[in-house]
Write an enzyme that holds these catalytic residues in place. Structure first.
Site, PDB file in Angstrom:
ATOM      1  N   GLN A 177       0.817  -1.211   0.000  1.00  0.00           N
ATOM      2  CA  GLN A 177       0.000   0.000   0.000  1.00  0.00           C
ATOM      3  C   GLN A 177       0.852   1.264   0.000  1.00  0.00           C
ATOM      4  O   GLN A 177       0.329   2.369  -0.218  1.00  0.00           O
ATOM      5  CB  GLN A 177      -0.941   0.010   1.201  1.00  0.00           C
ATOM      6  N   CYS A 179      -5.197   0.894   3.800  1.00  0.00           N
ATOM      7  CA  CYS A 179      -5.349  -0.514   4.152  1.00  0.00           C
ATOM      8  C   CYS A 179      -6.792  -0.979   4.046  1.00  0.00           C
ATOM      9  O   CYS A 179      -7.066  -2.138   3.691  1.00  0.00           O
ATOM     10  CB  CYS A 179      -4.822  -0.759   5.560  1.00  0.00           C
ATOM     11  N   HIS A 229      -5.650  -0.820  11.653  1.00  0.00           N
ATOM     12  CA  HIS A 229      -5.159  -1.378  10.400  1.00  0.00           C
ATOM     13  C   HIS A 229      -6.132  -2.452   9.916  1.00  0.00           C
ATOM     14  O   HIS A 229      -6.612  -3.281  10.699  1.00  0.00           O
ATOM     15  CB  HIS A 229      -3.771  -1.981  10.627  1.00  0.00           C
ATOM     16  N   ASN A 262      -1.226  -9.267   4.906  1.00  0.00           N
ATOM     17  CA  ASN A 262      -1.015  -7.839   5.090  1.00  0.00           C
ATOM     18  C   ASN A 262      -0.823  -7.167   3.731  1.00  0.00           C
ATOM     19  O   ASN A 262      -0.758  -7.840   2.699  1.00  0.00           O
ATOM     20  CB  ASN A 262       0.214  -7.606   5.994  1.00  0.00           C
TER      21      ASN A 262
END
Length: 543
Positions: A342, A348, A490, A510
């Site tokens: 990202q 996110c 997150h 992630n």
């Protein structure tokens, strides 16, 4: 700020000049010491125990009450050796031994000391420290823009023993302090003879060398050299050069380079110290290691508006945990697209929401599709998201439902890591959402069922800790992690669950590139809903 720094140096020099000449204290050539190494910028307080024997060129240090042992033995083999014995990182039942032997060019002849070389230290006088009367010694060195003040305190009455050693570094180029560490001595005895067993390496261990080249393993084998003996040079600068080459780092000017080196040094100290704690996971140097912790907060971006969303409650009346598998990994089935980065953009939330839609698409059509995060970053502002300044997954779902679907990466364009102009084209949408579902907050059983039956699930987590930024492998459990809705900063994607060596985990994808974690993934502990994986989870149903 420099004026005040200069005045303080002149004041110290003047004070020292007005005092009678006093030689620095000397201590025995062998001793036993205990204390704590404190690194305020890394928020670390690391207990240590030292056995030092200069006459026989040997020392033994253990950290965290015996979890990690380092032996420096100049009296072994032809050129000496250094050994490190630690618990196996994710297996608390075993120990690992690493060994670096000295060579003709680099013999191991000097054991690591717990006391600094006091050459050049000037007696300042008697002061009070933490309610104790002590003698104060100061040495100030300056190299280019850096000024380093080393302060050593001893008891003021017999027996003279060390009390504290402090380093404070100031860089006039940065206009700020670049380093600080404190060594507190809680016990010191240089009179009682040491025993052979104090330096005995455990028998029957098979030691191995560190894999691969580089200076990092030398720092790991002797983490106190730069702190106790700065006169021997700074290995972190060499490691930083290796780091820049590995990750292709380039900085604008000398000031930024100096700043990044300072962040890097603190982060590496933190990483190595945490790895000495025998945790269920391991940290490593990654592409984020030159970042300040405030900067790391810019690569999260999940907001919490406390507004009720339009999601349905999860109906599990016809579903039971015993009917789902004990372990699942949707990557194996093909439901998960590749890990992306990202970048320095708080987007996110767009990765979490597109990830669960991609999984639902695979389950429905048997095909993997790469959806566009940039589409959501650019276009969902009117629904309460703020592009690179943060957002919420459910607001992305609402925008998709209202606007007829979401375009794929190929149709909309590649992710650019910044806000762009919305150019959404409804005729090119790839996935359409019928509705979305909220898993009951904190219900880990429901979350398992959701992952097993609905595919990858978007979840929020507390990713505010340095330990998460530098996670490498193992089951991540952070004792300071929060799990309330306000703690979740997150958005990530839960793509499975399982058990590793007796520890239940969520398999989480992630969006910080494959340089982070285990190829971009982390195993997150189920214990006590650590870091809030089950606090705010959502999935979608497609049209």
């Amino acid at each position: 700020m420099d004026i005040f720094k200069t005045l303080s140096i002149l004041l110290l020099a003047g004070l020292a000049a007005s005092l009678p000449a006093v030689s620095p204290p000397t201590f025995g050539s062998s001793y036993h010491a205990r204390g704590n190494l404190k690194l305020p910028y890394a928020e670390l307080d690391e207990p240590f125990e030292f056995y030092f024997d200069a006459n026989n060129s040997r020392s033994h240090i253990n950290f965290y009450h015996g979890l990690d042992h380092i032996y420096t033995r100049g009296d072994m083999y032809k050129y000496g050796t250094t050994l490190k014995i630690s618990p196996e990182t994710v297996d608390t039942s075993g120990k690992a031994c690493f060994q670096i032997n000295g060579t003709a060019d680099a013999p191991v002849v000097t054991p690591q000391n717990a006391l600094p070389d006091l050459t050049g230290f000037k007696f300042v006088g008697a002061v009070e420290l933490n309610g104790q009367k002590v003698n104060k010694w100061v040495n100030i060195t300056k190299v280019y823009s850096r000024s380093s003040t080393y302060t050593f305190y001893t008891t003021s009455s017999e027996p003279i023993v060390p009390v504290q050693y402090v380093m404070m570094g100031y860089d006039s180029l940065l206009g700020s302090h670049y380093d600080k560490y404190i060594v507190e001595y809680t016990f010191f005895d240089d009179h009682t003879p040491l025993k052979e067993s104090d330096f005995a390496v455990p028998e029957g261990m098979k030691c191995r060398s560190f894999p691969g080249p580089g200076v990092e393993h030398h720092i790991v084998m002797n983490p106190l050299q730069e702190i106790i003996n700065p006169e021997k040079g700074d290995r972190y600068e060499q490691l930083f050069d290796e780091y820049k080459n590995q990750f292709g780092k380039n900085y604008e000017d000398k000031k930024e380079h100096t700043q990044r080196l300072s962040h890097f040094r603190q982060n590496v100290r933190y990483i190595h110290s945490k790895n000495r704690q025998n945790l269920s996971y391991r940290l490593s140097i990654n592409h984020l290691a030159d970042q300040h912790k405030d900067e790391l907060g810019m690569i999260t971006g999940r907001l919490n508006s406390h507004e009720p969303n339009n999601g349905k409650p999860f109906d599990t009346s016809t579903l039971r945990l015993r009917d789902v598998p004990d372990t699942i990994d949707w990557r194996i089935a093909g439901a998960v697209t590749q890990v992306k980065d990202q970048a320095v953009c708080g987007s996110c939330w767009s990765f979490g929401s597109t990830g669960t839609i991609e999984g639902a698409y695979f389950l429905k059509y048997g095909k993997r599709v790469r959806l566009s995060q940039q589409n959501l970053v650019d276009c969902s502002w009117a629904y309460g998201n703020n592009g690179c300044d943060g957002g919420e997954e459910w607001r992305a779902y609402d925008w998709i439902m209202k606007n007829g679907g979401l375009q794929g990466e190929e149709e909309y364009g590649a992710y650019i890591g910044q806000n762009g102009k919305c150019h959404f084209n409804e005729s090119l949408v790839v996935a359409k959402i019928k509705d979305y579902t909220n898993v009951t907050s904190g219900n880990q059983t429901e979350l398992k069922i959701a992952i097993a039956t609905k595919g990858p699930v978007a979840v929020g987590i507390d990713a505010s800790h340095l330990s998460f930024a530098f996670y490498a492998d193992g089951v991540y459990f952070e004792k300071d992690c929060g799990n309330t809705p306000d703690d979740l900063d997150h958005a990530v994607l839960a793509v499975g669950y399982g058990n590793y060596k007796g520890q239940d985990y969520w398999l989480v994808k992630n969006s910080w590139s494959t340089y982070w974690g285990n190829d971009g993934y982390v195993l997150m502990s189920l214990k006590d809903n650590n870091c809030g994986v089950a606090t705010d989870a959502t999935f979608v149903d497609l049209k």
